[in-house]
Enzyme design. Structure first.
Site, PDB file in Angstrom:
ATOM      1  N   GLY A  64      41.514  45.834  27.638  1.00 35.05           N
ATOM      2  CA  GLY A  64      41.283  44.662  26.609  1.00 35.05           C
ATOM      3  C   GLY A  64      40.864  45.288  25.389  1.00 35.05           C
TER       4      GLY A  64
ATOM      5  N   SER B 204      36.870  46.969  31.072  1.00 35.62           N
ATOM      6  CA  SER B 204      35.512  47.216  31.193  1.00 35.62           C
ATOM      7  C   SER B 204      34.612  47.456  29.823  1.00 35.62           C
ATOM      8  CB  SER B 204      35.570  48.513  31.929  1.00 35.62           C
ATOM      9  OG  SER B 204      34.250  49.360  31.734  1.00 35.62           O
TER      10      SER B 204
ATOM     11  N   ILE C 145      33.494  51.292  29.413  1.00 38.20           N
ATOM     12  CA  ILE C 145      34.528  52.136  28.886  1.00 38.20           C
ATOM     13  C   ILE C 145      34.819  52.060  27.429  1.00 38.20           C
ATOM     14  CG2 ILE C 145      36.850  53.135  29.082  1.00 38.20           C
ATOM     15  CD1 ILE C 145      36.716  52.561  32.269  1.00 38.20           C
TER      16      ILE C 145
ATOM     17  N   GLU D 138      44.402  50.335  12.430  1.00 36.87           N
ATOM     18  CA  GLU D 138      44.070  49.411  11.144  1.00 36.87           C
ATOM     19  C   GLU D 138      45.215  49.098  10.507  1.00 36.87           C
ATOM     20  OE1 GLU D 138      40.745  51.715   9.904  1.00 36.87           O
ATOM     21  OE2 GLU D 138      39.379  50.579  10.778  1.00 36.87           O
TER      22      GLU D 138
ATOM     23  N   LYS E 143      48.760  44.914   2.772  1.00 35.15           N
ATOM     24  CA  LYS E 143      49.352  46.433   2.959  1.00 35.15           C
ATOM     25  C   LYS E 143      50.820  45.982   2.450  1.00 35.15           C
ATOM     26  CE  LYS E 143      51.063  50.373   5.659  1.00 35.15           C
ATOM     27  NZ  LYS E 143      51.296  50.732   6.978  1.00 35.15           N
TER      28      LYS E 143
ATOM     29  N   VAL F 246      38.097  49.347  37.038  1.00 35.57           N
ATOM     30  CA  VAL F 246      39.109  49.708  38.162  1.00 35.57           C
ATOM     31  C   VAL F 246      38.552  51.071  38.676  1.00 35.57           C
ATOM     32  CG1 VAL F 246      41.395  49.908  38.826  1.00 35.57           C
ATOM     33  CG2 VAL F 246      40.636  48.297  36.945  1.00 35.57           C
TER      34      VAL F 246
ATOM     35  N   LEU G 232      48.498  52.687  24.206  1.00 30.03           N
ATOM     36  CA  LEU G 232      48.506  54.045  24.345  1.00 30.03           C
ATOM     37  C   LEU G 232      48.593  54.480  25.649  1.00 30.03           C
ATOM     38  CD1 LEU G 232      45.174  54.042  22.439  1.00 30.03           C
ATOM     39  CD2 LEU G 232      47.264  54.687  21.669  1.00 30.03           C
TER      40      LEU G 232
ATOM     41  N   GLU H 221      52.832  56.384   9.887  1.00 32.17           N
ATOM     42  CA  GLU H 221      53.567  55.372   9.501  1.00 32.17           C
ATOM     43  C   GLU H 221      53.146  53.951  10.183  1.00 32.17           C
ATOM     44  OE1 GLU H 221      55.764  54.829   7.041  1.00 32.17           O
ATOM     45  OE2 GLU H 221      56.037  56.745   6.321  1.00 32.17           O
TER      46      GLU H 221
ATOM     47  N   THR I  13      52.720  52.907  13.339  1.00 31.89           N
ATOM     48  CA  THR I  13      53.477  52.257  14.233  1.00 31.89           C
ATOM     49  C   THR I  13      52.927  51.973  15.674  1.00 31.89           C
ATOM     50  OG1 THR I  13      54.353  54.562  14.532  1.00 31.89           O
ATOM     51  CG2 THR I  13      55.654  53.299  13.095  1.00 31.89           C
TER      52      THR I  13
END
Ligand code: FAD
Length: 494
Positions: free
Chosen positions: A14, A41, A44, A51, A80, A182, A330, A339, A341
């Site tokens: 989440g 969780s 976690i 940002e 930005k 999990v 991730l 940059e 991304t």
């Protein structure tokens, strides 16, 4: 093709990735019989940074029917217009990488070819006055449009507020959130597909398609499916960051700052209520405590939290889609935020998944195509990020000397050599970074091509001078129409 219909979609995580995925799938599948479940969780927690964005985030928000003013209010966001790079081309060097276009295309070729000709004839290299976004950033002004055109921009926002905001959208569209950890992943013993997630309290969540948004740990894609990771650490040695929000000493500037430091670089991202700050560094060249101490001493105002330490490896999973699991955010891979991304990669992976969403089963050709496109995107963004390091005009610390010796991928060598010799930017339609981006960064880091496109010679010198003057005047006119950025933000809150 697996003959299992896809009706139950389960997202793990989440953070920004989980809720961006949930909100987009929720909107796309509204009114259908699918079930969409997100497990996260709180114990976690999320990575808690991220940002700065790039302009396509506005398209994503539009798809979710998020009104720009509401979005900036809810996420404490700011505008930005690009990134200011300090010290990347050596001490005292500064350049701006804006969104938008320099000058205007003329005779069917990019403006920068005419500019290269102009510079070769003795003209000033400073092209700022031909790009509205650069000029607006310099004087801190912004409006979404002038009478004669749009102002290209992205946004800065508080990532945790964004995730919370999207959670509201997703839940309203029927996504069911489950709080829980999990503990185990059950696989089908025949084909290795994920069958169910087992939570630490014994609950079981079954699904047909699983989206792994569990962050760096890659709970499903790596923990359960052992997909493997392609590391680019040899080209991108920064593997750590320390992040620290701070009080701001000024009105929020409408751009991100990236300042080259002794063992990496420092970001500063202005929000409405605070600044995001961080130092991205190589742990082989700087230890964590020293990085935190250096960052603390360079904050624009009082620190608002303890240093948040993060570790990462530049690269990506060998497959972003493996069996019935797609890794987003991730969990799929990481490129340092030079940059901005990562959130963009979340967005494009979600859109790619939506475009190829299976109905009656998962087709191996579809999966192969998905992976090819996703990895190509990672590679082109990787090359753009490495270009900043590869051309950095610094050799003042062991870090920068090691970076200079690290080399670069062949695909980047080709681009750089082509630009050096001809002024051409090699890119493919659909690449996030096009000619203006590459031109700005390569010349900003001090690389000036020795040639340019032959069509640029076709314009008589007097006419080129007249066109340049007209383009400059147009930018000045547009700039005069823009209010201060802070005024634009204040108007949103009334
Ligand atoms: P996370 O935020 O880590 O979320 C993972 C989720 O999985 C959490 O909800 C967690 O609770 C859940 N989870 C994990 N394990 C379990 C489990 N066992 N059971 C249940 N739930 C579990 N991106 C940008 O675009 N711009 C930037 O400026 C930028 N700056 C960055 C700076 C740094 C130093 C770093 C490291 C990243 C930056 N990023 C940036 C990337 C950005 O932060 C991430 O892409 C984004 O936050 C998405 O993170 P995520 O959702 O994939 O993972």
């Amino acid at each position: 093709m697996s003959a299992r219909p896809v009706r139950r979609i389960v997202i793990v995580g989440g953070g920004s990735a989980g809720w961006m995925t949930a909100a987009a799938l929720g909107r796309a599948l509204a009114g259908q019989s699918h079930s969409l479940t997100l497990v996260e969780s709180e114990a976690i927690g999320t990575v808690g940074v991220g940002e700065a964005t790039v302009p396509p985030i506005l398209d994503f928000n539009r798809y979710l029917q998020i009104e720009p003013g509401e979005f900036l209010r809810e996420t404490s966001g700011s505008i930005k217009l690009g990134i200011q790079f300090d010290g990347w081309g050596g001490a005292g060097n500064r350049y701006f990488h804006p969104f938008g276009y320099f000058g205007a295309e003329m005779s069917g070729i990019h403006f920068h070819h005419f500019w290269l000709r102009h510079v070769a004839a003795g003209g000033d290299r400073d092209h700022a006055e031909y790009n509205l976004e650069t000029m607006a950033a310099r004087v801190g002004r912004f409006a979404p449009a002038t009478r004669t055109g749009l102002v290209n921009h992205a946004v800065h926002f508080d990532a945790s507020l964004y995730a919370r905001f999207l959670r509201g959208r997703a839940e309203a569209s029927g996504v069911v959130r489950i709080e829980g950890k999990v503990a185990h992943v059950r696989l089908d013993p025949e084909d290795g597909y994920i069958e169910a997630l087992i939570l630490d309290d014994g609950r079981s969540i079954e699904g047909d398609l699983f989206v792994d948004c569990s962050g760096f740990r890659g709970l499903l894609i790596e923990g359960a499916l052992e997909t493997g990771y392609e590391s680019w650490n040899h080209w991108l040695p920064c593997d750590s960051a320390v992040a620290m929000p701070a009080a701001s000493d000024d009105d929020p500037a409408p751009f991100t700052r990236s300042t080259a430091r002794e063992a990496g670089w420092q970001w500063r991202i202005p929000l409405q209520h605070r600044d995001g700050n961080g130092y991205v560094y190589s742990s082989a060249h700087l230890d964590h405590d020293e990085a935190a101490r250096l960052l603390t001493g360079r904050l624009p105002g009082a620190a608002l939290a303890e240093p948040n330490r993060l570790r990462f490896t530049a690269g990506h999973r060998r497959k972003i889609w493996n069996r019935n699991c797609v890794a987003i955010g991730l969990a799929g891979g990481f490129l340092e935020p030079l940059e901005s991304t990562s959130i963009h990669l979340i967005q494009t992976t979600v859109i790619r998944l939506l475009a190829l969403l299976p109905r009656d089963g998962i087709d191996s050709n579809v999966v192969a195509r998905f992976n090819r496109d996703a990895l190509h995107e990672y590679e082109t963004i990787r090359d753009f990020v490495i270009a900043h390091y590869a051309l950095a005009g610094r050799d003042d610390t062991p870090f920068w000397r090691d970076v200079a010796a690290a080399g670069m991928p062949d695909s980047l060598t080709e681009r750089i050599e082509a630009f050096r010799a001809t002024g051409n930017i090699l890119f493919e339609p659909g690449d996030l970074f096009g000619p203006t981006n590459w031109y700005c960064v390569l010349t900003g880091q001090g690389m000036w091509p020795v040639s340019w496109h032959p069509v640029a010679d076709g314009l008589p010198a007097a006419e080129l001078a007249a066109r340049l003057a007209a383009l400059k005047a147009r930018v000045a006119e547009q700039l005069a129409e823009l209010p201060p950025h802070i005024e634009f933000l204040r108007r949103l809150s009334v």
